[in-house]
Every structure is written in structure tokens, then in C-alpha cells.
Write an enzyme that holds these catalytic residues in place. Sequence first.
Site, PDB file in Angstrom:
ATOM      1  NE  ARG A 256     -14.088   6.071  10.137  1.00 17.99           N
ATOM      2  CZ  ARG A 256     -13.132   5.898   9.238  1.00 17.99           C
ATOM      3  NH1 ARG A 256     -12.269   6.851   9.014  1.00 17.99           N
ATOM      4  NH2 ARG A 256     -13.049   4.787   8.553  1.00 17.99           N
TER       5      ARG A 256
ATOM      6  CE  LYS B  98      -3.850   1.790   2.769  1.00 17.70           C
ATOM      7  NZ  LYS B  98      -4.648   1.543   3.978  1.00 17.70           N
TER       8      LYS B  98
ATOM      9  CB  SER C 121      -5.494   8.646   7.332  1.00 21.36           C
ATOM     10  OG  SER C 121      -5.429   8.436   8.709  1.00 21.36           O
TER      11      SER C 121
HETATM   12  O1  PNS Z   1      -6.173   1.726   9.298  1.00 14.23           O
HETATM   13  P1  PNS Z   1      -6.589   0.541   8.475  1.00 14.23           P
HETATM   14  O2  PNS Z   1      -5.736   0.430   7.230  1.00 14.23           O
HETATM   15  O3  PNS Z   1      -8.055   0.530   8.198  1.00 14.23           O
HETATM   16  O4  PNS Z   1      -6.273  -0.761   9.389  1.00 14.23           O
HETATM   17  C1  PNS Z   1      -6.587  -2.063   8.932  1.00 14.23           C
HETATM   18  C2  PNS Z   1      -5.914  -3.123   9.825  1.00 14.23           C
HETATM   19  C3  PNS Z   1      -4.432  -2.885   9.924  1.00 14.23           C
HETATM   20  C4  PNS Z   1      -6.512  -3.086  11.204  1.00 14.23           C
HETATM   21  C5  PNS Z   1      -6.205  -4.510   9.164  1.00 14.23           C
HETATM   22  O5  PNS Z   1      -5.939  -4.430   7.803  1.00 14.23           O
HETATM   23  C6  PNS Z   1      -5.371  -5.621   9.760  1.00 14.23           C
HETATM   24  O6  PNS Z   1      -5.615  -6.053  10.875  1.00 14.23           O
HETATM   25  N1  PNS Z   1      -4.376  -6.096   8.977  1.00 14.23           N
HETATM   26  C7  PNS Z   1      -3.444  -7.110   9.403  1.00 14.23           C
HETATM   27  C8  PNS Z   1      -3.571  -8.371   8.540  1.00 14.23           C
HETATM   28  C9  PNS Z   1      -4.694  -9.257   9.056  1.00 14.23           C
HETATM   29  O7  PNS Z   1      -4.693  -9.707  10.181  1.00 14.23           O
HETATM   30  N2  PNS Z   1      -5.690  -9.485   8.178  1.00 14.23           N
HETATM   31  C10 PNS Z   1      -6.855 -10.293   8.479  1.00 14.23           C
HETATM   32  C11 PNS Z   1      -7.906  -9.455   9.192  1.00 14.23           C
HETATM   33  S1  PNS Z   1      -9.294 -10.449   9.618  1.00 14.23           S
END
Ligand code: PNS
Length: 160
Positions: A90, A41, A127
Site C-alpha cells: 500500500r 491474535k 482491516s
Molecule cells: O494480514 P497479515 O496479518 O498482515 O498477514 C501476515 C502473514 C500471514 C502474511 C504473515 O504473518 C505470515 O506469513 N505468517 C505465517 C508465519 C510465517 O511464515 N512467519 C515468518 C514470515 S518470514
Amino acid sequence: MRKAVCPGSFDPVTNGHLDVFTRASDLADEVVVAVLINKKKASLFTVEERIEMLQDVVAPLGNVTVDAFHGLLVDYCADNGITAIIKGLRAISDFDYELQMAQMNYRLSKVETIFISTNPLYSYISSSLLKEVGTYGGSIEGLVPDVVHARFVEALKSQR
Ligand code: PNS
């Protein structure tokens, strides 16, 4: 509740995130704000820069620390003795995906997810929206912590 995590990209941290960290710090004994390292990303700030800003903003909260992780969040939780994930909700638009992740995380490792309803003052902030507004010269003052504001303006300038 013992140790909890507030995970996210935090590119950059907003006042909405800070509100969630503050409230999470009242709920849990210890809170880790964990930045996802996601090389796929594109981001405005490096992980190191995001961590620096997060450390500044959580400094007044005595039981909150900052870390980074990659891979599955549940593995990070298991490795660090974390029993709960705390996230802000939110609006209903957040709910579908957040519920899906909460259910998957619970299935994978029985880690609970707790949702904090975002303060309505911040419910429209993300963000990515702030980056879009800032890129085209709109004011994002009051929507990010002061320490982030100056760096945000600089980072957007250097992108032009
Ligand atoms: O701020 P964001 O990008 O919305 O956060 C998303 C986040 C980091 C919380 C989510 O993508 C995450 O937990 N990623 C880690 C990989 C993972 O565990 N994926 C399976 C989720 S069920």
C-alpha cells in the site's frame, strides 16, 4: 507463473485485498488465498467465517481458491506446490516489514515474493482501521465487499 498464494489474516477481507486477488489471478495459473490461523491474535471473525466471506468474494474468479494454514508460510507453500507469494504493497510503511518477510521466505525455501502496488483507491484501507472506524459508528461502506459489509456491521454491533 504457476501456483501462487495470497496469505493474510483477512479479518475481514477488504476491497483492497479483493483488488490484489483479482490482479494475482491474471498473473498466476492458480491462486490460493490462505488465511493464517493465529490463536495468539484476537480477531473479530473466526477463521471459518473469514473463509466463508473469502469464498463468496473470490467466487467470480475462476482460478482462485481459499484455504487456511498455520505455521510457516514457506512450509505451506512446499506442501502445496506453491512457487510464489503475491502481496499488495500500500505504501512505504508496508515496505520495511514486507521486504524483511520476502527476504526471509526466500532464504528459507527460495519461494519468490511478488508485490502488487495497491490501487490508490484502496491504499489507506486496512482491516484493523476499518474495525476501528466501524466500532465507533463510522461508515465503511464501499471499502469492503457488499457480502462482508452486512456481516461486519452485525459483528461490530454484537461486540458493543
Ligand atoms: O494480514 P497479515 O496479518 O498482515 O498477514 C501476515 C502473514 C500471514 C502474511 C504473515 O504473518 C505470515 O506469513 N505468517 C505465517 C508465519 C510465517 O511464515 N512467519 C515468518 C514470515 S518470514
